[in-house]
Design a protein around this motif. Structure first.
Motif, PDB file in Angstrom:
ATOM      1  N   ASP A 358       0.812  -1.225   0.000  1.00 43.18           N
ATOM      2  CA  ASP A 358       0.000   0.000   0.000  1.00 43.18           C
ATOM      3  C   ASP A 358       0.845   1.275   0.000  1.00 43.18           C
ATOM      4  OD1 ASP A 358      -2.262  -1.557   0.008  1.00 43.18           O
ATOM      5  OD2 ASP A 358      -2.528  -1.486   2.183  1.00 43.18           O
ATOM      6  N   TYR A 360       3.064   1.976  -2.249  1.00 47.68           N
ATOM      7  CA  TYR A 360       3.435   2.313  -3.622  1.00 47.68           C
ATOM      8  C   TYR A 360       2.248   2.915  -4.368  1.00 47.68           C
ATOM      9  CZ  TYR A 360       7.745  -0.295  -2.897  1.00 47.68           C
ATOM     10  OH  TYR A 360       8.960  -0.721  -2.422  1.00 47.68           O
ATOM     11  N   THR A 361       2.473   4.052  -5.005  1.00 49.11           N
ATOM     12  CA  THR A 361       1.419   4.738  -5.755  1.00 49.11           C
ATOM     13  C   THR A 361       1.874   4.945  -7.200  1.00 49.11           C
ATOM     14  OG1 THR A 361       2.304   6.887  -5.047  1.00 49.11           O
ATOM     15  CG2 THR A 361       0.515   5.932  -3.738  1.00 49.11           C
ATOM     16  N   LYS A 363       2.526   6.660 -10.847  1.00 45.03           N
ATOM     17  CA  LYS A 363       2.899   7.983 -11.354  1.00 45.03           C
ATOM     18  C   LYS A 363       2.853   7.944 -12.881  1.00 45.03           C
ATOM     19  CE  LYS A 363       6.831  11.170 -11.697  1.00 45.03           C
ATOM     20  NZ  LYS A 363       8.272  11.357 -11.377  1.00 45.03           N
ATOM     21  N   VAL A 391       6.057   3.552 -10.376  1.00 53.16           N
ATOM     22  CA  VAL A 391       5.505   3.559  -9.022  1.00 53.16           C
ATOM     23  C   VAL A 391       6.462   4.288  -8.089  1.00 53.16           C
ATOM     24  CG1 VAL A 391       4.092   1.487  -9.264  1.00 53.16           C
ATOM     25  CG2 VAL A 391       6.463   1.276  -8.537  1.00 53.16           C
ATOM     26  N   LYS A 393       7.380   5.048  -3.969  1.00 50.71           N
ATOM     27  CA  LYS A 393       7.177   4.622  -2.595  1.00 50.71           C
ATOM     28  C   LYS A 393       7.005   5.850  -1.715  1.00 50.71           C
ATOM     29  CE  LYS A 393       9.018   1.349   0.822  1.00 50.71           C
ATOM     30  NZ  LYS A 393      10.177   0.519   1.210  1.00 50.71           N
ATOM     31  N   SER A 394       5.918   5.874  -0.961  1.00 48.58           N
ATOM     32  CA  SER A 394       5.574   7.069  -0.194  1.00 48.58           C
ATOM     33  C   SER A 394       6.427   7.252   1.052  1.00 48.58           C
ATOM     34  CB  SER A 394       4.090   7.026   0.195  1.00 48.58           C
ATOM     35  OG  SER A 394       3.818   5.869   0.972  1.00 48.58           O
TER      36      SER A 394
END
Length: 450
Positions: A358, A360-361, A363, A391, A393-394
């Motif tokens: 969760d 990883y978002t 782009k 992706v 990583k936050s």
């Protein structure tokens, strides 16, 4: 006097409390730092498929690589075979150099006859299984004429593969002092090959990507050299993590050990489980007493393998057909439609810690050559690639990839948009003209009321 004594007492009471609070409030170390406790000079673990770095420790410092050098010799051998420059059945006749080195049993060798002739395949198996040094030099001489010229090829290929911080002085990984004064010209008497763990892993990555057949030989635990002849020699693979050997580890099938006084006990290992292959590099491994040993390097490698296979898995981060919340379509110029929808073409998978999925978002990265000023020009085909998705990583550490290529998947149009005919384009131009004229007029009039 009493007041001063009281103040000193308070300071002595508060000091331990302050020190404890400082320790407690320090940022927690990462899982990798806490969990592995590797007693090595350097280490790295990567996903063999994508090159994703899963763990690293001092991976950018150049250290001795010993016989892990032979992975480069293997790469150049496979390349020469592929190009038809030499063949597996080609015979090699002994030189004074290879003969003398082959008789030195203090380093890894299969003794070769002074008047003998050996096939390239025989020499390759001796190199890959038993780390035979004279056999390695023989291969280098066959490919390049001399080991000195082979060094030129090694350096050129290292540059092509993007290796950094390397230094090659011979084809074997031995210290030059073991080459009986016959080391390549231009290198020092005491020189030894160097490379950072990250570059060693990159070399292994490219070897497995380009020539995976190397594993057919590196996975052989034991073999007899020249079986059935008076020259037969039993070869036990130095990779003791192979099936049936003393430090056996499920899934191990390569790759190359390395040991010298300078490099210590080092190893580039690879293993595959449940469709996931990893590559681990450990350099100058020691035990809890600080003593280097074969066991120490395999224990460190085991820890890396366990970490990779238990903590990581290939996860689908973005499904096929995914649409970006902030940009589900792109404006279209000169088309029958004003916009076209876009979506991710194929699922995006990546080896990550399962617990961090969760974080990883996606782009969106648009292709600026196609999408100019944020607009596509018709005609547009369905499935036309307009960019790619990466992706991010936050939080936490992301080590990136072993190569400069970042894993991604294409973003495409989900429908076709035809180009408007000349009449429609003319009407659009007229409409844009009057729209611009109107906006200009309203801006002019509104200026009087400001």
């Amino acid at each position: 006097m009493k007041s001063s004594w009281n103040k000193a007492l308070v300071r002595w009471i508060l000091l331990p409390i302050l020190l404890v609070s400082l320790v407690v409030t320090q940022p927690a170390a990462t899982d990798a730092e806490v969990g592995l406790n590797l007693t090595v000079d350097a280490a790295i673990l990567i996903d063999a498929d994508s090159g994703k770095i899963l763990y690293e420790q001092n991976a950018d410092t150049a250290l001795g690589i010993a016989s892990m050098t032979k992975m480069m010799t293997e790469y150049l051998l496979f390349e020469a075979i592929e190009k038809g420059q030499i063949t597996w059945d080609q015979q090699y006749s002994m030189t004074n150099y290879t003969y003398k080195i082959s008789q030195d049993r203090s380093s890894s060798n299969v003794p070769l006859r002074e008047d003998g002739s050996y096939s390239i395949r025989e020499l390759y198996e001796a190199m890959a299984i038993y780390s035979a040094n004279a056999a390695t030099i023989a291969i280098a001489e066959t490919i390049a004429g001399t080991e000195e010229q082979f060094l030129v090829m090694m350096n050129k290929k290292a540059d092509e593969l993007g290796l950094e911080g390397y230094k090659f002085v011979n084809s074997t990984g031995l210290n030059n002092s073991h080459l009986q004064g016959m080391h390549p010209k231009g290198t020092g008497q005491e020189d030894e090959n160097l490379m950072p763990a990250k570059s060693v892993a990159k070399l292994a990555y490219h070897l497995l990507k380009d020539y995976p057949e190397v594993l057919e030989t590196t996975s052989i635990p034991k073999k007899i050299f020249r079986e059935g002849t008076s020259d037969e020699i039993y070869m036990l693979n130095w990779n003791s993590m192979l099936p049936g050997l003393v430090f056996e580890y499920e899934g191990v099938d390569g790759l190359k050990t390395g040991t010298t006084d300078f490099a210590g006990h080092s190893f580039t290992g690879t293993a595959e489980r449940n469709g996931m292959r990893v590559i681990a590099v450990v350099m100058k491994a020691v035990d809890s007493e600080g003593v280097g040993s074969y066991k120490a390097r395999f224990d460190a490698t085991r820890a890396l393998f366990d970490y990779g296979f238990t903590q990581f898995a290939k996860e689908e981060i973005i499904p096929a057909g995914y649409q970006f919340k902030k940009q589900k379509d792109i404006p279209v110029n000169k088309g029958k439609e004003d916009q076209v929808a876009i979506a991710v073409k194929e699922p995006f998978e990546m080896v990550i810690k399962s617990s961090e999925k969760d974080l990883y978002t996606p782009k969106l990265v648009l292709d600026e050559k196609k999408v100019k000023d944020g607009t596509l020009e018709a005609a547009i085909k369905k499935g036309e690639v307009v960019g790619h998705v990466e992706v991010v990583k936050s939080e936490g550490t992301d080590y990136g990839y072993i190569t400069d290529v970042t894993a991604s998947t294409d973003v495409v149009t989900t429908e076709a948009v035809e180009r408007s005919n000349w009449f429609a384009l003319g009407m659009q131009a007229i409409g844009h003209f009057f729209a611009n004229l109107w906006h200009g007029a309203t801006d002019f009039v509104s200026g009087f009321f400001k």
